[in-house]
Design an enzyme around this catalytic site. Sequence first.
Site, PDB file in Angstrom:
ATOM      1  N   HIS A   1      69.699  55.510  82.051  1.00  0.00           N
ATOM      2  CA  HIS A   1      69.981  55.935  83.747  1.00  0.00           C
ATOM      3  C   HIS A   1      71.088  55.785  84.160  1.00  0.00           C
ATOM      4  O   HIS A   1      71.889  54.990  83.400  1.00  0.00           O
ATOM      5  CB  HIS A   1      68.615  55.136  84.437  1.00  0.00           C
ATOM      6  CG  HIS A   1      68.781  53.582  84.041  1.00  0.00           C
ATOM      7  ND1 HIS A   1      69.729  52.700  84.522  1.00  0.00           N
ATOM      8  CD2 HIS A   1      68.151  52.859  82.953  1.00  0.00           C
ATOM      9  CE1 HIS A   1      69.543  51.481  84.102  1.00  0.00           C
ATOM     10  NE2 HIS A   1      68.515  51.476  83.244  1.00  0.00           N
TER      11      HIS A   1
ATOM     12  N   GLU B   1      70.494  48.205  74.129  1.00  0.00           N
ATOM     13  CA  GLU B   1      70.752  48.852  75.457  1.00  0.00           C
ATOM     14  C   GLU B   1      72.193  48.336  75.771  1.00  0.00           C
ATOM     15  O   GLU B   1      72.683  47.081  75.792  1.00  0.00           O
ATOM     16  CB  GLU B   1      69.947  48.338  76.404  1.00  0.00           C
ATOM     17  CG  GLU B   1      70.549  48.823  78.005  1.00  0.00           C
ATOM     18  CD  GLU B   1      69.612  48.700  78.969  1.00  0.00           C
ATOM     19  OE1 GLU B   1      68.928  47.788  79.231  1.00  0.00           O
ATOM     20  OE2 GLU B   1      69.441  49.356  80.063  1.00  0.00           O
TER      21      GLU B   1
ATOM     22  N   HIS C   1      58.286  46.081  80.541  1.00  0.00           N
ATOM     23  CA  HIS C   1      58.847  45.355  81.873  1.00  0.00           C
ATOM     24  C   HIS C   1      58.127  43.789  81.945  1.00  0.00           C
ATOM     25  O   HIS C   1      57.887  43.523  82.990  1.00  0.00           O
ATOM     26  CB  HIS C   1      58.564  45.757  83.149  1.00  0.00           C
ATOM     27  CG  HIS C   1      59.443  47.337  83.328  1.00  0.00           C
ATOM     28  ND1 HIS C   1      59.303  48.368  84.054  1.00  0.00           N
ATOM     29  CD2 HIS C   1      60.503  47.723  82.314  1.00  0.00           C
ATOM     30  CE1 HIS C   1      60.368  49.174  83.921  1.00  0.00           C
ATOM     31  NE2 HIS C   1      61.082  48.807  82.947  1.00  0.00           N
TER      32      HIS C   1
ATOM     33  N   HIS D   1      68.895  51.041  88.380  1.00  0.00           N
ATOM     34  CA  HIS D   1      68.779  52.389  88.407  1.00  0.00           C
ATOM     35  C   HIS D   1      69.295  53.094  89.476  1.00  0.00           C
ATOM     36  O   HIS D   1      68.852  53.233  90.586  1.00  0.00           O
ATOM     37  CB  HIS D   1      67.240  52.591  88.322  1.00  0.00           C
ATOM     38  CG  HIS D   1      66.223  51.892  87.149  1.00  0.00           C
ATOM     39  ND1 HIS D   1      65.098  52.004  87.224  1.00  0.00           N
ATOM     40  CD2 HIS D   1      66.991  51.315  85.995  1.00  0.00           C
ATOM     41  CE1 HIS D   1      64.792  51.593  85.814  1.00  0.00           C
ATOM     42  NE2 HIS D   1      65.818  51.139  85.429  1.00  0.00           N
TER      43      HIS D   1
ATOM     44  N   HIS E   1      59.826  55.954  76.631  1.00  0.00           N
ATOM     45  CA  HIS E   1      60.685  55.828  77.845  1.00  0.00           C
ATOM     46  C   HIS E   1      61.956  56.743  77.558  1.00  0.00           C
ATOM     47  O   HIS E   1      62.141  57.062  76.298  1.00  0.00           O
ATOM     48  CB  HIS E   1      61.071  54.426  78.486  1.00  0.00           C
ATOM     49  CG  HIS E   1      61.798  53.695  77.327  1.00  0.00           C
ATOM     50  ND1 HIS E   1      63.160  53.767  76.968  1.00  0.00           N
ATOM     51  CD2 HIS E   1      61.402  52.531  76.613  1.00  0.00           C
ATOM     52  CE1 HIS E   1      63.669  53.087  76.101  1.00  0.00           C
ATOM     53  NE2 HIS E   1      62.561  52.194  75.768  1.00  0.00           N
TER      54      HIS E   1
HETATM   55  N1  GLY Z   1      66.270  46.751  82.719  1.00  0.00           N
HETATM   56  C1  GLY Z   1      65.653  47.943  83.408  1.00  0.00           C
HETATM   57  C2  GLY Z   1      66.028  48.785  82.732  1.00  0.00           C
HETATM   58  O1  GLY Z   1      66.613  48.839  81.366  1.00  0.00           O
HETATM   59  O2  GLY Z   1      66.202  49.934  82.751  1.00  0.00           O
HETATM   60 MN    MN Z   2      67.570  47.230  80.765  1.00  0.00          MN
HETATM   61 MN    MN Z   3      68.284  50.011  81.549  1.00  0.00          MN
END
Ligand code: GLY
Ligand code: MN
Ligand code: MN
Length: 444
Positions: free
Chosen positions: A355, A409, A244, A362, A351
């Site tokens: 989510h 992501e 983060h 989130h 991680h």
């Molecule tokens: N940007 C926060 C996450 O990817 O969970």
């Molecule tokens: Mn993210």
């Molecule tokens: Mn995310």
Amino acid sequence: MSNRISKQEFARRRRDLMAQMEPDSIAIVPSACEVKRNRDTEYPFRQDSDFFYLTGFPEPDAVLVLLPGRAHGEVVLFCRERDPTMELWNGYRAGPEGACERYGADDAFPISDIDDILPGLIEGRERVYYSMGRNAEFDRRVMQWVNTIRAKVRAGAHPPGEFLDLDHVLHDLRLFKSAGELRVMREAGEITARAHVRAMQACRPGLYEYQLEAELIHEFMRSGARTPAYNSIVGAGDNACILHYTENDAQIRDGDLVLIDAGCELDHYAADITRTFPANGRFSAEQRALYEVVLAAQLAAIEAVRPGNHWNQPHDVTVQVITQGLVDLGLLDGEVNELIETEAYRAFYMHRAGHWLGMDVHDVGDYKVGGVWRELEPGMVMTVEPGIYVSPHETSVARKWRGIGIRIEDDVAVTRTGCEILTGGVPKQPDEIERLMREAQKSA
Ligand code: GLY
Ligand code: MN
Ligand code: MN
């Protein structure tokens, strides 16, 4: 205030919630408060997601009250009164009249009258739906309103006997996105994809991380998404290994990978994209090798997002692919199943794979139901975001791997047959990224 969600949809949400409330009940939902940033100035106001989901009402100092079956109107809104002086200084207010005309309230009252009016609305209702514990000051006020009724029992008043958690019912509604919500989230995904493309095109060794952050914000804002959905992460080199990282103030060096995790918020809906790319436009052999593992994990996990699969299946797939990849490249030593069993992979992938995504980045919604992972169903939106992070201090691996951090992501919506990728507008194949950056460098 423009809003891509229709007035009818806000009304439908309130009806859906009221249909699920127990008989003889009332729901109380407060707005967010303004928060001071420094003397005489506040942080940009962000409405509470639950409150906005049910009202579309953009102002602070408001309370929504739902009273299923109330003859004089089921939807009551308390809000600030209109006030020419305050509006001159601080901006427009809808006032109780506007709350009825434009936001679908059946009845609306000045917020300054809430202590006089709300106990009367609670009185006679058996159950109160409320999200206890989020705002200590508001908790105290709710108890005060109930105590006002309790103080009058000898005069025949009937206080509620039960408090119920509003989150449980409301958050299950929010978990399933409507066609209208998906349209907004698709647009948020497109804007965010353009922003990531712009940052890749602008990237040169020697720039500072915040200069890429500026490219993101520029693209968000000019597209009407006035704020990021969360603090943007722009991490070059070792900084990509800090999950983060938000300082974003280091200089980008030749040979660094740059990890950008950023998404816009559009009409209160979040996008959430991560891309990782070489600062100079060319992946090194080690960067590309690890990148290919993360990409394979992400693509396989997206394949696993379909109705009937459960929440954890995409995550399990990423663990499998990443652990195998780390063994193949010599970062982990041993038998894949055993390395998974002992969670050895967590030194590099610590991680979860995603989510829920929605109004909150989130987002709300249970991941388990009755103690087991929830089945994926159409309308759910989630991220798929595996990563590999090799700490610069990781002495168990050859030096050439250290300080490489990669995450990829995307946002996906579960459909009837599989899933729709909402964020496909930004490349993630390494050759495509290199081509995009090469062309940008040529035309500079
Ligand atoms: N940007 C926060 C996450 O990817 O969970
Ligand atoms: Mn993210
Ligand atoms: Mn995310």
